[in-house]
Motif scaffolding. Structure first.
Motif, mmCIF file in Angstrom:
data_model
loop_
_atom_site.group_PDB
_atom_site.id
_atom_site.type_symbol
_atom_site.label_atom_id
_atom_site.label_comp_id
_atom_site.label_asym_id
_atom_site.label_seq_id
_atom_site.Cartn_x
_atom_site.Cartn_y
_atom_site.Cartn_z
ATOM 1 N N CYS A 15 -5.573 7.805 -16.672
ATOM 2 C CA CYS A 15 -6.308 7.875 -15.416
ATOM 3 C C CYS A 15 -5.445 8.459 -14.308
ATOM 4 C CB CYS A 15 -6.806 6.484 -15.028
ATOM 5 S SG CYS A 15 -5.555 5.209 -15.121
ATOM 6 N N ARG A 16 -6.063 8.622 -13.146
ATOM 7 C CA ARG A 16 -5.357 9.143 -11.983
ATOM 8 C C ARG A 16 -4.488 8.049 -11.404
ATOM 9 N NH1 ARG A 16 -4.375 13.179 -9.357
ATOM 10 N NH2 ARG A 16 -5.834 14.517 -10.419
ATOM 11 N N VAL A 17 -3.256 8.453 -11.033
ATOM 12 C CA VAL A 17 -2.281 7.534 -10.457
ATOM 13 C C VAL A 17 -1.813 8.114 -9.128
ATOM 14 C CG1 VAL A 17 0.019 6.529 -10.753
ATOM 15 C CG2 VAL A 17 -1.523 6.733 -12.710
ATOM 16 N N GLN A 18 -1.765 7.261 -8.118
ATOM 17 C CA GLN A 18 -1.246 7.676 -6.822
ATOM 18 C C GLN A 18 -0.255 6.627 -6.349
ATOM 19 O OE1 GLN A 18 -4.255 9.229 -4.233
ATOM 20 N NE2 GLN A 18 -3.078 8.735 -2.403
ATOM 21 N N LEU A 19 0.889 7.094 -5.830
ATOM 22 C CA LEU A 19 1.919 6.201 -5.306
ATOM 23 C C LEU A 19 2.212 6.652 -3.886
ATOM 24 C CD1 LEU A 19 3.952 3.898 -5.800
ATOM 25 C CD2 LEU A 19 5.520 5.592 -6.734
ATOM 26 N N ASP A 20 1.782 5.832 -2.926
ATOM 27 C CA ASP A 20 1.918 6.167 -1.514
ATOM 28 C C ASP A 20 2.933 5.259 -0.840
ATOM 29 O OD1 ASP A 20 -0.137 8.107 -1.548
ATOM 30 O OD2 ASP A 20 -1.656 6.559 -1.312
ATOM 31 N N VAL A 21 3.566 5.783 0.213
ATOM 32 C CA VAL A 21 4.479 4.981 1.023
ATOM 33 C C VAL A 21 3.936 4.973 2.448
ATOM 34 C CG1 VAL A 21 6.835 4.705 1.878
ATOM 35 C CG2 VAL A 21 6.442 5.644 -0.408
ATOM 36 N N THR A 22 3.870 3.771 3.028
ATOM 37 C CA THR A 22 3.449 3.627 4.419
ATOM 38 C C THR A 22 4.529 2.875 5.187
ATOM 39 O OG1 THR A 22 2.260 1.584 3.925
ATOM 40 C CG2 THR A 22 0.971 3.605 3.918
ATOM 41 N N THR A 23 4.509 3.032 6.508
ATOM 42 C CA THR A 23 5.436 2.292 7.365
ATOM 43 C C THR A 23 4.965 0.848 7.468
ATOM 44 O OG1 THR A 23 4.168 2.908 9.312
ATOM 45 C CG2 THR A 23 6.000 4.367 8.710
ATOM 46 N N ALA A 24 5.790 0.005 8.070
ATOM 47 C CA ALA A 24 5.457 -1.418 8.205
ATOM 48 C C ALA A 24 4.149 -1.623 8.972
ATOM 49 C CB ALA A 24 6.602 -2.159 8.887
ATOM 50 N N ASP A 25 3.842 -0.699 9.889
ATOM 51 C CA ASP A 25 2.602 -0.838 10.664
ATOM 52 C C ASP A 25 1.430 -0.065 10.052
ATOM 53 O OD1 ASP A 25 3.506 1.676 11.285
ATOM 54 O OD2 ASP A 25 3.559 1.380 13.445
ATOM 55 N N GLY A 26 1.600 0.376 8.795
ATOM 56 C CA GLY A 26 0.487 0.956 8.057
ATOM 57 C C GLY A 26 0.279 2.455 8.196
ATOM 58 N N LYS A 27 1.200 3.141 8.875
ATOM 59 C CA LYS A 27 1.049 4.600 9.016
ATOM 60 C C LYS A 27 1.476 5.295 7.716
ATOM 61 C CE LYS A 27 1.704 5.035 14.000
ATOM 62 N NZ LYS A 27 2.220 3.724 14.404
ATOM 63 N N PRO A 28 0.645 6.213 7.197
ATOM 64 C CA PRO A 28 1.023 6.936 5.976
ATOM 65 C C PRO A 28 2.290 7.764 6.199
ATOM 66 C CG PRO A 28 -1.286 7.316 6.546
ATOM 67 C CD PRO A 28 -0.667 6.611 7.706
ATOM 68 N N MET A 29 3.217 7.711 5.235
ATOM 69 C CA MET A 29 4.464 8.477 5.316
ATOM 70 C C MET A 29 4.477 9.617 4.316
ATOM 71 S SD MET A 29 7.732 6.022 5.792
ATOM 72 C CE MET A 29 8.701 7.085 4.767
ATOM 73 N N THR A 30 4.299 9.258 3.047
ATOM 74 C CA THR A 30 4.393 10.260 1.992
ATOM 75 C C THR A 30 3.675 9.767 0.746
ATOM 76 O OG1 THR A 30 5.926 11.680 0.769
ATOM 77 C CG2 THR A 30 6.604 9.398 1.040
ATOM 78 N N THR A 31 3.280 10.724 -0.088
ATOM 79 C CA THR A 31 2.741 10.415 -1.406
ATOM 80 C C THR A 31 3.791 10.870 -2.415
ATOM 81 O OG1 THR A 31 0.450 10.627 -0.693
ATOM 82 C CG2 THR A 31 0.878 10.891 -3.041
ATOM 83 N N LEU A 32 4.303 9.936 -3.199
ATOM 84 C CA LEU A 32 5.358 10.236 -4.174
ATOM 85 C C LEU A 32 4.778 10.747 -5.491
ATOM 86 C CD1 LEU A 32 7.630 7.100 -3.583
ATOM 87 C CD2 LEU A 32 7.855 9.376 -2.561
ATOM 88 N N VAL A 33 3.627 10.208 -5.889
ATOM 89 C CA VAL A 33 2.986 10.597 -7.146
ATOM 90 C C VAL A 33 1.491 10.730 -6.883
ATOM 91 C CG1 VAL A 33 2.474 9.887 -9.527
ATOM 92 C CG2 VAL A 33 4.700 9.332 -8.529
ATOM 93 N N ASN A 34 0.887 11.793 -7.393
ATOM 94 C CA ASN A 34 -0.569 11.949 -7.351
ATOM 95 C C ASN A 34 -0.931 12.826 -8.538
ATOM 96 O OD1 ASN A 34 -3.249 12.101 -6.759
ATOM 97 N ND2 ASN A 34 -3.013 13.178 -4.825
ATOM 98 N N ASP A 35 -1.204 12.190 -9.680
ATOM 99 C CA ASP A 35 -1.360 12.940 -10.914
ATOM 100 C C ASP A 35 -2.104 12.119 -11.949
ATOM 101 O OD1 ASP A 35 -1.038 15.201 -12.453
ATOM 102 O OD2 ASP A 35 1.141 15.060 -12.586
ATOM 103 N N LYS A 36 -2.545 12.786 -13.016
ATOM 104 C CA LYS A 36 -3.116 12.077 -14.159
ATOM 105 C C LYS A 36 -1.951 11.570 -15.004
ATOM 106 C CE LYS A 36 -7.095 12.510 -15.704
ATOM 107 N NZ LYS A 36 -8.186 11.540 -15.751
ATOM 108 N N ARG A 37 -2.077 10.345 -15.507
ATOM 109 C CA ARG A 37 -1.056 9.771 -16.373
ATOM 110 C C ARG A 37 -1.729 9.135 -17.586
ATOM 111 N NH1 ARG A 37 2.369 12.186 -13.740
ATOM 112 N NH2 ARG A 37 3.974 11.269 -12.446
ATOM 113 N N SER A 38 -1.003 9.168 -18.692
ATOM 114 C CA SER A 38 -1.429 8.431 -19.878
ATOM 115 C C SER A 38 -0.905 7.009 -19.754
ATOM 116 C CB SER A 38 -0.845 9.070 -21.136
ATOM 117 O OG SER A 38 -1.285 10.397 -21.244
#
Length: 98
Positions: free
Chosen positions: A37-60
């Motif tokens: 399935c699709r996998v996404q790994l996001d990082v946000t700041t302590a107050d919830g602001k989006p910072m970066t997406t480290l992974v956004n891909d299909k994975r087995s």
């Protein structure tokens, strides 16, 4: 049986780990995928602001690691959110000054 839902939360806590944590300039994020399935790994700041997406891909199905180089971010508290097949798991990540 609930399709795709672990019985009694058997994967809860094992789905996303950050080690070392707290960390300095690098840490390793390990995550478990229990479907093709699709996998996404996001990082946000302590107050919830989006910072970066480290992974956004299909994975087995399997276990994956991501070597996170944090030299460009400030010390502080961050949240890593792993979304596997639409289901989020959140872990706190703490960067400390070296």
């Amino acid at each position: 049986s609930g399709r795709g839902i672990p019985a009694n939360g058997s994967n809860v806590g094992k789905q996303l780990t950050i080690a070392p944590n707290p960390f300095g300039d690098r840490t390793t994020i390990t995550y478990l995928v229990n479907c093709d399935c699709r996998v996404q790994l996001d990082v946000t700041t302590a107050d919830g602001k989006p910072m970066t997406t480290l992974v956004n891909d299909k994975r087995s199905s399997g276990t994956y690691t991501y070597a996170w180089d944090t030299t460009s971010i400030a010390s502080g508290t961050y949240y890593c959110t792993l979304i596997v097949d639409g289901m989020p798991t959140v872990k706190q990540a703490i960067k400390v000054a070296r």
